[in-house]
Design a protein around this motif. Structure first.
Motif, PDB file in Angstrom:
ATOM      1  N   LEU A   1       0.812  -1.095   0.251  1.00 25.30           N
ATOM      2  CA  LEU A   1       0.297   0.257  -0.651  1.00 25.30           C
ATOM      3  C   LEU A   1       1.116   1.144   0.283  1.00 25.30           C
ATOM      4  CD1 LEU A   1      -2.569  -1.107   2.782  1.00 25.30           C
ATOM      5  CD2 LEU A   1      -2.812  -1.558  -0.059  1.00 25.30           C
ATOM      6  N   PRO A   2       0.626   2.239  -1.176  1.00 23.26           N
ATOM      7  CA  PRO A   2       2.249   3.272  -1.107  1.00 23.26           C
ATOM      8  C   PRO A   2       1.484   4.118  -0.150  1.00 23.26           C
ATOM      9  CG  PRO A   2       0.516   2.985  -3.156  1.00 23.26           C
ATOM     10  CD  PRO A   2       0.378   1.806  -2.683  1.00 23.26           C
ATOM     11  N   LEU A   3       0.630   4.835  -0.296  1.00 24.03           N
ATOM     12  CA  LEU A   3       0.317   5.519   0.733  1.00 24.03           C
ATOM     13  C   LEU A   3       0.166   5.192   2.496  1.00 24.03           C
ATOM     14  CD1 LEU A   3      -3.122   6.829  -1.151  1.00 24.03           C
ATOM     15  CD2 LEU A   3      -0.759   7.496  -1.336  1.00 24.03           C
ATOM     16  N   ILE A   4       0.514   3.993   3.063  1.00 27.98           N
ATOM     17  CA  ILE A   4       0.796   3.971   4.062  1.00 27.98           C
ATOM     18  C   ILE A   4       2.563   4.012   5.135  1.00 27.98           C
ATOM     19  CG2 ILE A   4      -0.239   2.462   6.294  1.00 27.98           C
ATOM     20  CD1 ILE A   4      -3.011   2.197   4.736  1.00 27.98           C
ATOM     21  N   SER A   5       2.520   4.333   5.206  1.00 31.58           N
ATOM     22  CA  SER A   5       3.589   3.943   5.575  1.00 31.58           C
ATOM     23  C   SER A   5       3.866   3.353   7.191  1.00 31.58           C
ATOM     24  CB  SER A   5       5.215   4.893   5.789  1.00 31.58           C
ATOM     25  OG  SER A   5       4.597   6.017   7.081  1.00 31.58           O
ATOM     26  N   GLY A   6       3.318   3.013   7.898  1.00 24.76           N
ATOM     27  CA  GLY A   6       3.722   2.026   8.978  1.00 24.76           C
ATOM     28  C   GLY A   6       2.270   2.345  10.214  1.00 24.76           C
ATOM     29  N   LEU A   7       2.275   1.984  11.639  1.00 21.67           N
ATOM     30  CA  LEU A   7       1.539   1.713  12.115  1.00 21.67           C
ATOM     31  C   LEU A   7       1.365   2.236  13.110  1.00 21.67           C
ATOM     32  CD1 LEU A   7      -0.168  -1.242  11.044  1.00 21.67           C
ATOM     33  CD2 LEU A   7      -1.378   0.066  10.527  1.00 21.67           C
ATOM     34  N   VAL A   8       0.625   2.609  14.085  1.00 23.47           N
ATOM     35  CA  VAL A   8       0.626   3.237  15.192  1.00 23.47           C
ATOM     36  C   VAL A   8      -0.800   2.542  16.569  1.00 23.47           C
ATOM     37  CG1 VAL A   8       2.588   5.159  15.295  1.00 23.47           C
ATOM     38  CG2 VAL A   8       0.034   5.965  15.729  1.00 23.47           C
ATOM     39  N   ILE A   9      -0.268   2.323  17.675  1.00 19.46           N
ATOM     40  CA  ILE A   9      -1.312   2.109  18.798  1.00 19.46           C
ATOM     41  C   ILE A   9      -1.721   3.132  19.971  1.00 19.46           C
ATOM     42  CG2 ILE A   9      -2.278   0.300  20.239  1.00 19.46           C
ATOM     43  CD1 ILE A   9      -0.465  -2.115  18.896  1.00 19.46           C
ATOM     44  N   THR A  10      -3.084   3.861  19.465  1.00 21.65           N
ATOM     45  CA  THR A  10      -3.197   4.861  20.746  1.00 21.65           C
ATOM     46  C   THR A  10      -3.723   4.066  21.987  1.00 21.65           C
ATOM     47  OG1 THR A  10      -6.015   4.986  20.484  1.00 21.65           O
ATOM     48  CG2 THR A  10      -4.515   5.726  18.604  1.00 21.65           C
ATOM     49  N   ALA A  11      -3.211   4.794  22.658  1.00 16.78           N
ATOM     50  CA  ALA A  11      -3.920   4.529  23.885  1.00 16.78           C
ATOM     51  C   ALA A  11      -5.348   3.558  24.508  1.00 16.78           C
ATOM     52  CB  ALA A  11      -3.871   6.247  25.284  1.00 16.78           C
ATOM     53  N   ALA A  12      -6.842   3.750  23.299  1.00 20.30           N
ATOM     54  CA  ALA A  12      -7.933   3.404  22.884  1.00 20.30           C
ATOM     55  C   ALA A  12      -7.827   2.274  22.983  1.00 20.30           C
ATOM     56  CB  ALA A  12      -8.876   4.307  23.030  1.00 20.30           C
ATOM     57  N   ASN A  13      -6.120   1.890  22.485  1.00 20.48           N
ATOM     58  CA  ASN A  13      -5.664  -0.020  21.073  1.00 20.48           C
ATOM     59  C   ASN A  13      -6.402  -0.421  20.446  1.00 20.48           C
ATOM     60  OD1 ASN A  13      -4.446  -2.253  22.259  1.00 20.48           O
ATOM     61  ND2 ASN A  13      -6.711  -3.369  22.236  1.00 20.48           N
ATOM     62  N   GLU A  14      -6.607   1.486  19.534  1.00 19.75           N
ATOM     63  CA  GLU A  14      -7.354   0.849  18.080  1.00 19.75           C
ATOM     64  C   GLU A  14      -5.943   1.398  17.591  1.00 19.75           C
ATOM     65  OE1 GLU A  14      -8.937   4.717  18.457  1.00 19.75           O
ATOM     66  OE2 GLU A  14     -11.238   3.545  18.352  1.00 19.75           O
ATOM     67  N   VAL A  15      -5.956   0.606  15.728  1.00 18.08           N
ATOM     68  CA  VAL A  15      -4.305   0.879  15.416  1.00 18.08           C
ATOM     69  C   VAL A  15      -5.064   1.354  14.569  1.00 18.08           C
ATOM     70  CG1 VAL A  15      -3.036  -0.402  13.527  1.00 18.08           C
ATOM     71  CG2 VAL A  15      -4.420  -2.003  15.206  1.00 18.08           C
ATOM     72  N   VAL A  16      -4.678   2.826  13.979  1.00 16.88           N
ATOM     73  CA  VAL A  16      -3.877   4.139  13.848  1.00 16.88           C
ATOM     74  C   VAL A  16      -2.928   3.789  12.517  1.00 16.88           C
ATOM     75  CG1 VAL A  16      -3.684   6.285  13.430  1.00 16.88           C
ATOM     76  CG2 VAL A  16      -4.697   5.191  14.822  1.00 16.88           C
ATOM     77  N   SER A  17      -3.456   3.448  10.856  1.00 17.39           N
ATOM     78  CA  SER A  17      -2.330   4.176   9.605  1.00 17.39           C
ATOM     79  C   SER A  17      -1.315   5.586  10.012  1.00 17.39           C
ATOM     80  CB  SER A  17      -2.799   3.751   8.171  1.00 17.39           C
ATOM     81  OG  SER A  17      -3.725   2.566   8.927  1.00 17.39           O
TER      82      SER A  17
END
Length: 737
Positions: free
Chosen positions: A572-588
């Motif tokens: 997926l060219p527009l996404i470079s990594g992931l983070v996980i928020t304090a609410a345990n949500e995965v964000v691109s």
């Protein structure tokens, strides 16, 4: 029980590499000024220390090589012999030989025997009775690698070229050598005081955690009591509420303290991963010297900022791009000695590698004093490969010219060698720096003066500053270094250029697009997107390229751990990594360069659909502006309406292009570096061919005095960017032409 010497090997390797760097720096100083006694003493001390440490560890090969170097350096200190070019080559080879033995020790765990040839040459030079013997006799024997395979004889029709330099004693260091030095860092030298700070901080974290558990137990007990008391009196209820309130307050205070401790612990732990850039740069001087000799050139490499630290992961990934940029500079940039002398330059080329820290980034610069980019050659190759038409090549601005060298398979070399010419490498450099390391790469070149690459890199890939935002029902993140600023734009501040929304920010036209359009997310109307309130816009940037993205809401900005993409998402060219928020949500995490590229593709497709007949009779317009975004927008407007456009990135560039060609009209900004718009117009009006050419000023300076000055220097029209309407520009040009 005997002493186990193996545990001292890693420390010896690290210290010896430090001494090798000191010796290379000292020899470089001596080449510039052979009378510098302190530099000679420093090189001698390093050789002596290496010899002594290696002898204690029973490393015979390193001991003997360092001993031979020490003897030669001692003869130089005693004025028994004097410096010469050949002697410097020999000393450098001695350092290279020690470095090779140490690299082998680090990789294999054992030290090979010394190279007898180099040791003999060092000993002969040290025992020479005269300068003549020193400078000639020891080097009369060619230095060929012992294991080099026999070469087939050349064809009879092509005579064997005469070699005026000796082949390298050892193969030049590559990225594999640098990586081996990094990989051995299973043992990393950490200062004891730093380790003690970390242990102390860990103790505070455990103590804070114990306090949190105690407060949590108190709250549970108080809650249980309140629930079990079936008919508490008002006084008891008030007392329970007060106790619970105090317990919650204490818990909140300890949570805040725990957060601060965890942040400090995270920062100190990340510092343990940091390594000095000197680990990466230390073999560069040797690489430059050996590759230059293999090409029949002379070059020296100086290194600055070796104390600047980067995350080990960044340094490891940076090794290959650095090696390729150095080889490219030597093959394409640095000229042969005869050409340099004819151009009034020193015979020996200069390459400088430096590192400096700017905020949360580190900038690595690779600068050479060679011939610079050859515009004609690059455009000829682009035309030959079908990348550009001849007309497009003639009108291509310099900032777009630079993009060509990063295309896969693009090379201006007429000969494929082991150094360059295959058309691979520069695209890999860009992919590594921009895609893998979330950095930026910029290039500046001056014909005849040299080229500079600047690599802007994050301090760490493990923890980065992230801005979280919302569009529709989705959350997305941006790496902070790819964000210029966050602003709210009112409808009055939006200008429509070629049907696209743009804003003026710091004298630049910056297009804005809804993020949902770039990501193909279903549009959801909400109060946040109401034009009455305006739009929240994230201005992203990559080098000079900028774009405004409409979002609904800013969620947060914080340091976050970046996780790599799983295998099924890596394409997926527009996404470079992931983070996980304090609410345990995965964000691109969105990839800024890819967003800019997609916006450019959509803009070009729209232009193709809207292109109209050439009713402007093919008039050729020169657009001069130091803002890339502004130039591109003005170019789009003019080309859609049939004009041919050439872009210039500042006043001096505009002057050069005006002198190199002929234009029917000129559109220029005022505030530009080197040569401003007023000065440019003054110069142009002094040229006979431009005395009557329509010149239009487009600037954000709206004062009446500026307008009057524009008229005085010879402008035919003055358009303020804040009042810009594309119709007024087109009408103005139509009337003037």
């Amino acid at each position: 029980m005997g002493l186990d010497l193996k545990k001292f090997i890693n420390r010896f390797i690290d210290e010896t590499h430090d001494h090798i760097q000191a010796m290379l720096a000292g020899l470089a100083d001596l080449e510039k000024n052979p009378t510098t006694g302190e530099s000679l003493n420093a090189v001698f001390r390093s050789a002596h220390t290496i010899k002594g440490s290696a002898r204690m560890l029973k490393l015979a090969g390193i001991t003997e090589t360092a001993h031979c170097m020490e003897d030669l350096l001692d003869a130089l200190r005693n004025d028994s012999i004097t410096f010469s070019t050949e002697l410097f080559h020999l000393l450098y080879r001695g350092v290279d030989a020690v470095s090779t033995l140490v690299d082998h020790l680090a990789a294999e765990g054992r030290c090979p025997p010394q190279d007898e040839l180099i040791c003999n040459l060092l000993s002969q030079a040290a025992s020479s009775a005269s300068q003549t013997t020193t400078s000639a006799a020891p080097l009369a024997t060619p230095l060929a690698p012992p294991s080099a395979p026999p070469q087939p004889p050349p064809p009879a029709s092509s005579p064997q070229p005469e070699k005026d330099v000796d082949p390298p004693l050892v193969p030049p260091p590559s990225s594999a050598t640098a990586k081996s030095r990094l990989n051995r860092a299973e043992s990393v030298r950490i200062r004891v005081d730093k380790l003690e700070e970390l242990v102390k901080l860990m103790g505070e974290v455990f103590f804070s955690h114990a306090r949190l558990e105690r407060h949590w137990q108190e709250i549970r007990i108080l809650t249980h009591r309140a629930r079990s008391d079936e008919a508490p009196s008002p006084a008891v209820r008030r007392d329970q509420a007060e106790q619970l309130h105090h317990a919650v307050q204490a818990l909140g205070a300890d949570i805040s303290k725990q957060g601060l401790l965890m942040t400090e612990l995270s920062q100190k732990t990340l510092l343990m991963r940091m390594l000095p850039t000197g680990l990466l740069f230390e073999s560069s001087a040797r690489l430059v010297r050996e590759v230059a000799r293999s090409l029949g050139k002379e070059a020296e490499c100086t290194v600055k900022g070796t104390e600047i630290e980067l995350d080990r992961q960044v340094i490891d990934r940076l090794s290959d791009p650095l090696v390729h940029l150095l080889r490219n500079a030597l093959d394409h940039g640095i000229e042969p000695p005869a050409q340099r002398l004819a151009a009034g330059k020193p015979a020996r080329g200069r390459i400088e590698i430096s590192a400096r820290q700017e905020g949360r980034s580190v900038v690595v610069s690779i600068q050479d004093d060679g011939r610079g980019l050859d515009r004609k050659r690059i455009l000829a190759k682009a035309t030959q490969k079908g990348i550009l038409t001849a007309e497009q090549a003639a009108a291509l601005p310099d900032d777009k010219l630079i993009d060509l060298i990063f295309l896969p398979g693009f090379s201006t070399s007429s000969l494929i060698t082991d150094v360059s010419g295959r058309g691979v490498g520069m695209d890999v450099v860009k992919k590594t720096i921009v895609d893998d390391l979330q950095g930026e790469i910029t290039l500046a070149s001056q014909p005849g003066s040299g080229t500079t690459f600047e690599l802007r890199l994050p301090l760490s890939l493990a923890m980065m500053r992230v801005m979280l935002c919302q569009v529709s029902y989705y959350y997305f993140g941006f790496i902070a270094q790819g964000v210029r600023e966050l602003i709210r734009v009112t409808p009055a501040e939006v200008h429509y250029v070629s049907g696209r929304k743009t804003i003026i920010l710091d004298n630049e036209f910056i297009p804005i697009v809804p993020l949902i359009e770039l990501l193909d997310i279903p549009v959801v109307r909400s109060e946040e997107l109401s034009p009455d309130k305006g739009w929240l816009v994230v201005v992203i940037r990559n080098g000079q390229d900028k774009l405004g993205l409409q979002i609904e809401r800013l969620i947060d900005e914080q340091d976050m751990v970046i996780k790599p993409l799983p295998e099924h998402m890596q394409k997926l060219p527009l996404i470079s990594g992931l983070v996980i928020t304090a609410a345990n949500e995965v964000v691109s995490i969105l990839h800024v360069p890819s967003l800019l590229a997609k916006a450019r593709t959509l803009r070009n497709a729209q232009m193709d659909r809207e292109m109209v007949a050439d009713h402007a009779n093919g008039h050729h317009i020169l657009v001069v502006d130091d803002s890339l975004s502004t130039r591109e927008i003005e170019k789009d407007v003019l080309e859609i309406h049939g004009y041919r456009v050439t872009l210039a990135e500042d006043g001096l560039d505009g002057w050069k292009k005006a002198m190199a060609g002929t234009f029917d009209a000129i559109l220029t900004d005022v505030e530009m570096p080197i040569l401003d718009g007023f000065s440019l117009i003054t110069r142009l009006r002094q040229e006979e061919r431009y005395q009557h050419t329509p010149i239009v000023i487009m600037t954000s300076r709206a004062q009446e005095s500026d307008k009057q000055r524009g008229i005085q220097v010879g402008a035919n029209a003055y358009i303020v960017k804040g009042d810009f309407e594309q119709g007024s520009l087109l009408d103005t040009l139509h009337n003037l032409l």
